[in-house]
Design an enzyme around this catalytic site. Structure first.
Site: not given
Ligand code: CA
Length: 430
Positions: A141, A150, A207, A209, A248, A252, A265
Site C-alpha cells: 500500500h 510522489r 480503506e 484495515e 487528503q 496532508y 471510520s
Molecule cells: Ca488508514
C-alpha cells in the site's frame, strides 16, 4: 492456562458450517438486550449470550474480575484486566456452552434468560475508544500511494523500512457496523487549479484495515517490550478507515492526514481475541533490508495472522460486487511491532485504544485495499456487476468488509463491517 479452545469441541447451541462464530471463536461485543439495557455480550453461531447475567449468577467468580465487569455499556472494564482474566472468561464460556455440559444444556429456564437470537439484539459499539492511532504498515500500500502521490522511483520514504509509520486519529467519529455516513465537504485543489475550492468530496474511498484493541499499558515513562506486546492486545476487528482522497491530497502536507480521515471510520462489532486466532499465525515478511533497530526485533515466528479479507460494493438496489480480496498476513510491520513502537517513548496506552493497521494491500491489483489503488486514482475505473463503473465510492453505495481465518474444519471470522455513503449535507448555505 489453556488459551486455544480444542478444535473438536462442539457447542449444544446451533452453529452452521459457514458461521464465523463457532465455540472456538467466542468474540466479545456489546448491545441492547430485548429488556432494554445495554450490556456486554458474546455469541456462538447466531445465539447472543448476555455476559452480565452470567456474571451475576457467579459463573465468573474464579476469573478475578472487578465487580460488574460485564454489566456495562462497553467492554472497557473487561479490557482493563490482564490476559489471564481474559483467558479465564473465554475458557469458562467454552465450558458452559460445551456439548458435554448436559446439566447446563437442560437448564432451559436460565438459558432462556441469557440467550437471545442475534436478530433481536441491537448491536452497539463494543468499546468506548479513548485514542485512535492509524499505522501505514503494508509495504504494498505504501509503495502504491507513494508512486501515485510522489515518485515511483522513491515510493517509500527513507523512514518507512525503519519504523512503523503512523499518525494519531480521532476517536469521536468511529462507528460500529451499519452506519450511514454523509459524504464530507471540504477544501480541494488539483495541481492544475490556481486556488482551492470547497464542496463535497468527489473521491470518497474505503480503506481495508484490521484494527487491534489494547489493554492497559504501563505508566511513568515505561514502554511495552516487543516480546510482551501481545499481552497488551485484547483482539482484532475489521476497520474501514473512510478517506476523502481529494481533500487528503491538498491538506496532508506537511503534517499528514486531517479532515480527509476523521469524518468516519467503521469497525466490525465483535472483537475476535488473539487466542481465537492462535491457530492462524503466519510469518511476517522478512525484515533484513534494513534490519529493524533492536527494540523492534521480534524473535518469534508467526508474528502475523493469516486472515482472508474481502471488500464488496453494493449499489442501491443492485447486487454486491466483490472488488478486493486481500490478507492480513501481508503486513510488513506486525501488530506487536506497532504497539512496541507506539509506547517506546513513554506514550501511555489505555484499555480500549484502537490501532489501525493501515490499508492492507496484497501484491496484485485484485488484492489492493482501497479504490485509490484499485482504480489507480481514477485512471482505471472498475466494472460492477450491475453494469456501472466505479473509480471511487458513489452516493448510496454500501461497502462491506469481511474477514475470516480458515484451516481444515475450523473457521474463525469477524462477521461484517458495513457502512453506506449518503449524499453530503448542503454546504451552499454555510
Ligand atoms: Ca488508514
Amino acid at each position: 492456562m489453556k488459551y486455544v479452545i480444542d478444535s473438536k469441541l462442539e457447542s449444544f447451541l446451533p452453529v452452521s458450517q459457514q458461521s464465523d462464530f463457532p465455540i472456538q471463536n467466542i468474540p466479545f461485543g456489546a448491545g441492547r438486550w430485548p429488556t432494554g439495557e445495554q450490556v456486554c455480550l458474546t455469541r456462538i453461531g447466531d445465539t447472543v449470550i448476555n455476559l452480565s447475567l452470567i456474571e451475576k449468577n457467579n459463573f465468573f467468580q474464579h476469573c478475578g474480575l472487578k465487580k460488574h465487569t460485564f454489566n456495562q455499556k462497553t467492554l472497557n472494564t473487561f479490557l482493563s484486566h490482564k490476559k489471564p482474566a481474559w483467558r479465564a472468561v473465554r475458557n469458562t464460556i467454552a465450558e458452559i456452552f460445551s456439548k458435554e455440559n448436559k446439566e447446563f444444556e437442560k437448564n432451559i429456564d436460565f438459558r432462556k434468560k441469557i440467550e437471545c437470537h442475534i436478530s433481536k439484539i441491537s448491536i452497539e459499539m463494543p468499546i468506548n475508544i479513548g485514542d485512535y492511532t492509524d499505522f501505514y504498515a503494508s509495504k504494498e500500500h505504501a509503495t502504491n500511494v507513494g508512486s501515485m502521490f510522489r515518485d515511483p522511483k522513491n515510493a517509500l520514504l527513507p523512514n518507512w523500512s525503519h519504523l512503523p509509520v503512523g499518525y494519531h486519529g480521532r476517536s469521536s467519529t468511529i462507528f460500529s457496523t451499519g452506519k450511514e455516513i454523509y459524504r464530507p465537504n471540504g477544501q480541494k485543489k488539483k495541481p492544475s487549479d490556481d486556488f482551492p475550492f470547497f464542496g463535497p468530496s468527489e473521491k470518497i474511498d474505503f480503506e481495508l484495515e484490521v484494527g487491534f484493541i489494547t489493554g492497559s499499558g504501563p505508566r511513568n515513562g515505561d514502554c511495552i517490550s516487543i516480546e510482551s506486546a501481545e499481552d497488551s492486545i485484547f483482539g482484532l476487528v475489521l476497520l474501514n478507515d473512510w478517506s476523502a482522497r481529494d481533500i487528503q491530497q491538498w491538506e496532508y502536507v506537511p503534517l499528514g492526514p486531517f479532515l480527509a480521515k476523521n469524518f468516519a471510520s467503521c469497525i466490525s462489532p465483535w472483537i475476535v481475541t488473539l487466542d481465537a486466532l492462535e491457530p492462524f499465525r503466519s510469518d511476517r515478511p522478512v525484515q533484513n533490508d534494513p534490519n529493524p533497530l533492536p527494540y523492534l526485533q521480534q524473535s518469534r515466528s508467526g508474528a502475523n495472522f493469516n486472515i482472508d479479507l474481502q471488500v464488496g460494493i453494493k449499489p442501491e438496489g443492485s447486487e454486491e460486487t466483490i472488488i478486493c480480496e486481500s490478507n492480513f498476513k501481508y503486513m510488513y510491520w506486525s501488530i506487536a511491532q506497532q504497539l512496541a513502537h507506539h509506547s517506546i517513548n513513554g506514550c501511555i496506552i489505555n484499555a480500549g485504544d484502537l490501532m489501525g493497521s493501515g490499508t492492507i494491500s496484497g501484491p496484485s491489483k485484485g488484492s489492493y485495499g482501497s479504490m485509490l489503488e484499485i482504480s489507480w486514482n481514477g485512471k482505471e475505473p472498475i466494472d460492477l456487476s450491475n453494469g456501472t463503473k466505479r473509480s471511487f465510492i458513489e452516493d448510496n453505495d454500501t461497502v462491506i468488509l469481511r474477514g475470516s481465518a480458515i484451516k481444515k474444519d475450523l473457521k474463525i471470522g469477524f462477521g461484517e463491517c458495513v457502512s453506506k455513503i449518503i449524499p453530503s449535507k448542503s454546504w451552499k448555505t454555510r
